[in-house]
Write a protein that holds these residues in place. Sequence first.
Motif, PDB file in Angstrom:
ATOM      1  N   LYS A 193     -31.140  77.843  -6.590  1.00 18.83           N
ATOM      2  CA  LYS A 193     -30.624  79.105  -7.063  1.00 18.83           C
ATOM      3  C   LYS A 193     -31.477  80.079  -8.021  1.00 18.83           C
ATOM      4  N   GLU A 199     -29.435  82.931  -9.033  1.00 19.54           N
ATOM      5  CA  GLU A 199     -28.804  82.843 -10.454  1.00 19.54           C
ATOM      6  C   GLU A 199     -29.761  83.308 -11.597  1.00 19.54           C
TER       7      GLU A 199
ATOM      8  N   LEU C 372     -23.136  82.938  -4.858  1.00 19.28           N
ATOM      9  CA  LEU C 372     -23.193  81.799  -5.766  1.00 19.28           C
ATOM     10  C   LEU C 372     -22.088  80.547  -5.203  1.00 19.28           C
TER      11      LEU C 372
END
Lengths: 206, 273, 412, 207
Positions: A193, A199, C372
Motif C-alpha cells: 500500500k 496509503e 484500503l
Amino acid sequence: MRRQIPLYIVLVSGIVFVIQFFIPSHESEFIFEYGQDWVMVIGILALPLGIWSYLRKTCLTAVKKPKERFFAGVSLFGFAIMMLTGLRRESLMAGSLYMDLFNYILVPIQATIFSLLAFYIASAAYRAFRARSVIATLLLGTAFIVMLRLIPLGPISDANQALVAWILSVPNMAAKRGLLIGIGLGAIATCIKIILGIERTYMGRD
Amino acid sequence: MNFYEKMLNIDRRWIYLVLAIAVILPAVVSFYVPVNVTPEVRRVYDFIEDLEPGDKIYVGIDYDPASLAELHPMAYAILDQCFRKNLRPVVATLSQFGAGMAEQALADVASKYNKASGIDYCYLGYKPYPAITIMLMGVDFRVPFPQDYYGTPLDSLPLMRYVHNFSDLSGVIDLTSGNTADFWIIYGYGRYFMPLALGVTGVMAADYYPYLQSGQIFGLISGIKGAAEYEALTGYKGEGLKSIPYQTASHVIILAFIIISNIGYFASRRREK
Amino acid sequence: MNRFKIRLALLLISASVLLLFGYISSPGEELEAPPEPLPAPPTNVVISDHPNDDGHTTIVSWQLSEDDGGGLNNVMAYEIYRSNAPDGEFLQVGVMGKGLSSYVDRGEKEKTQNGEPNPRYIGAGIDYYYKMRAKSTTGTYSEFSELVVGQAKNNWYHTGKTNILVAVLVFSFLVVYFINAARKGKELYVRPIAGINAVDESIGRATEMGRPILFVLGTGTAADLATIAGYTILARVAKMTADYQTKVLVPVNEPVMLAVAQETVKSAYLEAGRPDMYDEKNIFYVTAMQFPFVAAVCGLMLREETATNFYMGVFHAESLILAETGSISGAIQISGTDQIAQLPFFVAATDYTLIGEELYAASGYLSKEALLLGPIKAQDYTKAILVVLLALAVITWSFGWGFFKSLISTIS
Amino acid sequence: MTTVELLWNGLAAFLTLCIFSFLYKDNPFYKFAEQLVAGVALGYWTMLLYHTTFTDKVLFPIFQQGKLHYILPTIMGIMMWTRFSKKLAYLSRIAIAFYIGVGTGVGLPLYMYNYVFRQLQATVVPLNVSWLGFNSLLMVVFIICTLIYFFFSKEHTGAFGGFSRVGIYTLMVGFGASFGLTVMGRVALLVQRIIFLREYFIALFGS
C-alpha cells in the motif's frame, strides 16, 4: 507536484529495494549498504528537529507555568550538562564525567523503571486474570500453570512441569507461528500500500 | 459496595506492598527453600554423575555479560560437579565477551579443588565464528585452537595429548544466551552426534523444548530456576538457590492474588444473581 | 541478512587464517620417515562457482581418498590450497574433516590489504588454481591431487529465493486485483473487531469528559511497519478529534517519526476542514531512550489526565508500564502491536488490543475505503493458500514426498 | 567505596528511590527524576550519535575516505531541516519519502521470508503414530486455526467459527504462557535494585 514527487520517490526506492533482495551480485550489495547508510544519515540529521521540539516545549513550559519552572530547569540542566561533558570524543571512554553521569543517572533510573514491571505484572494479574469467559479463563489458567512451576509441590510439580513443557512447545509455539505469519502478511500488505501510494496519510498535504 | 466488590477494586498499592515485602525479605535475609527438580535438568546431572573419574567433557561458556545472572550459576554448579567427580572439563567460549567470564568461573572452581590447568582441566579461550569453530573442533581441537588460552600448544598438555575431537570426549554441555545453541545442534550434534545438553536463559527455553523431544539434546537447563535445580542436585549452594526464595515468594503472592481475585469475582457475581 | 552474510564471510576467512597458523605451528611436516604408509590423495577435484552470491566464493568438491573409510582407513582431514597462477605461491585456504567431500572457499572481498595485493582475495571471472592433499591421523600427508582451475561468478539472480519472489508477486497481484474489484463497487464484508469498534466510542468519551487523548506510536523507528500502521490509525483518530475539537497528544521518541506524525495529524485536520485546530506543539519529541521516554509519557498521562490512550506501533518491555499507569488514571486504553512478546501484557492490561495482523488491518477498517479494504481481502486469500499448502506439505512429507515441502522451503 | 564513589552511588540511590516513589503516587520526587533523565538521555544520545554514527557515516566517508557519494544522503538529511521554514517544509517530505520507501522496500521480502516462509518451513515435519507425531499434528492444527482466526472477510460462524474459536484459544494459551514465564525475569530485575540499595546503605552506615 509537491505531493507527486515524494510519492514517486517512495515508489522507486521501494521497488528498487524489493528487487535488491533477489539479486546477490556485488552491485546489488553496494546499493543495499548505501541505501541503509542513507537512511541512517537522514535519521541522524533529523535529530535537530527533535532537539528543537524538546527545547521549545520545555522552555515554553518554564515561561508559561511558574510551578513547572523548577522541573523544566532540571531537564534543561540535564541536557546541557550531557552536551557539554560529551563534547570531546574522549568523553566516550570510561572514567569521564560524561560516562559517570551516564552510569549514575541514566543507568540506575532506567533499571529502576524497568524493575517497576515486577509490581505492575502482579497488579495486572490481579485485575485482569478473572474467569469472565472461556478466553479469559484460558489466559489466566495457562499463566497460573506456568507460574506454578516455581512452587515445590512434590509429585504435583513433576506433572505440572511436564504440562508446562508441553504448553511451551506445542500450543505456545503454534500461537507464535500463527501470529508471525499473520503479522507477516499484514506487514507486506502495508508495504505494498505504501509503495503503490495507496496509503499516503503519513505524507501530509498542502 | 459490598465486601467482595471492595475486594475486587482493592487499591493496587496494597498489592505493591505485599509483593515488595515478599521480595525484599528473602533478598535481604538469605535462606534456602526446596526446589522442584525437572527431569530435563536431572538428566544432565545424571549424565555427568555417571561418568568415570578421568573422563573428559566439553563445557561451552557461550554467553555474554548480559546473561551472566542466569547462566553463570549453571557454569559454577556444573564445573563444581565435574571437579568433585574428578572429571576433566575442556572449556572454551564462542561468545565475544565470554573469555574473561569463563576463565573466572573455571579458576574459581578449580582452585577450590586444587586442580591444575592442562592436567585436570583445559581452557581453550575464545574463537569467533561459532558455526565454523564447532565444525572444526569436530575435526580436531588443534585446528581452531592450536594452543590453549595461556599459549601452550595442545600437544604439550597432558590432558589434550590424546584428545582430538568430540569422539574423545564423553559429551558436550553448552551454556548459551544466543544462537550458538542452534549451531551446536546443527553443526555439532547434526554432524558428530555427540551427547549434547544445553543451558539457556529463561526466555529461550520455549524454543529448545522441541529439540529435547526429538532427542537432539538430552538435557536442558533453563534460567535461574534451572540453575537452582542443578545446585539442589549437586549440593552446591550458589546464586541459583539464593534466588529461589524470592522467586518462589513472588510467584506465590501473584498466584494468591489471582485466586483471591477470582473468589471475589465469583462471589460478587453470585450476589448479583 | 546482509550483515549476516558479511559476518559469515569474515568468519570463514578468519577460520582459514586460524587454520593456516594451526598448521604452521603443527609439527606434522617435520616428521621423518613415517612409520606408516601415506594415505592416497583425494581425486577428481572440481572447482565450481558458489551460486547466488556476489562472486567472491567458489566450491571445491572431490572424491574421497581411497584410505578414507576404507583401505588404510587413516585419513583425518583434507587440506585445500589455492593460487592465482599454476606456478604461483599456494595458500592453504581450508581444511575439512574426513568423510566430507566439498568445501566452500570464501575469499575476501578486498583486492588489496595495506597497499599490498591481498592473497585471500577472490574476484569474479578470474582463474584460480587449486590442489589438495589428505592428512593422516599420524600427521603425515598424501601426495597433492592434480592441479585444477575454476572461477567465481558475480550472480544476478538468487535461485534459492524463487518461491519468495513468486509469493511476493502473487500477493501483490491479489492486492491490486481486490482493490480494483472494490473500486468497481463490489461489496466487501469485514468481520467486526472489537478494538476498532471501540475507537469512535472512546474518542466520544474523551470529548464528553473534556480531556485530551494520548496517542503513543511506540519505541520503534519511523520506518517500522507497525509504526506506519500506527500513523494510519493516528490519521483517523486525529480526523475524528478535529470534528469533536478534542486535543490529541503525541509524544514520540524518534525525530523522523516526529516529522511524519506532525504531517499525519496536520493533514487529518485539513481533511476535516479544521486546519485552525492544528497545534504542532501537541506532537512533540521527548527523548530517544526507551525508559526515559516511558517515564515522561507516564507522567504526562497522570498530569494531563488523558481520557483515552492509544498505543499503536512497536513496543518493548514498556508496554505494561504504560498500560498499568494508564489504568491507574482511569483512561480507556486501546493497544495494538506486532511484537508478540508484548501482546500478552496489552491483552491483560488494556481494554482492547489489536492483535498482530489486526493492527495492519485497522487502517482499512477505519477508513472503510475500497482502496484500503482491498488488501484485507488479498491477505485472506493468501492465508487460505498458505493453509492449504501447509496441510499438503505436512501430509505428503509424512509419506516421504517432498514436493510441497520444497515449495515452502527457502535458503537458510 | 571511596568518598567519590559514595557520592555518585548516593545520587544513584536517591534517583532509584525517586522512581520507586511513583508506585505510591505521582509526586515531585518522581517528577524530578523523570525530568532530569529526559534531559540527560537526550543529551547523552545526541553526543553519542555525533561521535559514533555522524562521524562514521558523514564526516569520515566524505572528508577522509573521499567517498563523495555520501554527500547525497547528507543533503537529503539536511532537507529535514526545511521543516523549520513554512515555505520550504515540503522539501522535507522528499527525505521522509526516501526513508519510508527504503524501509518498506527492504521490509517487504524480508517479512515474506522471516515471518511467512520460515515459520511454515519449521512446521513441516513428518507425522507418525507416536507422541511426537501427535504433537506435530496438533501444532499444525493450532497454527491453521490461528490463521483462520485472522480471516477478516468471512463471517466466523458454523464450522469456520469453530476453528476460529480454537485459534483464539490457542493465542490465549500462548499469551498466558508468555505472561507466566516473564514474571521470573521481572522479579529478578527488582531484586537487583533492592540489592543495589542494600549494598549502598551498608557502605554508608556499615553493617
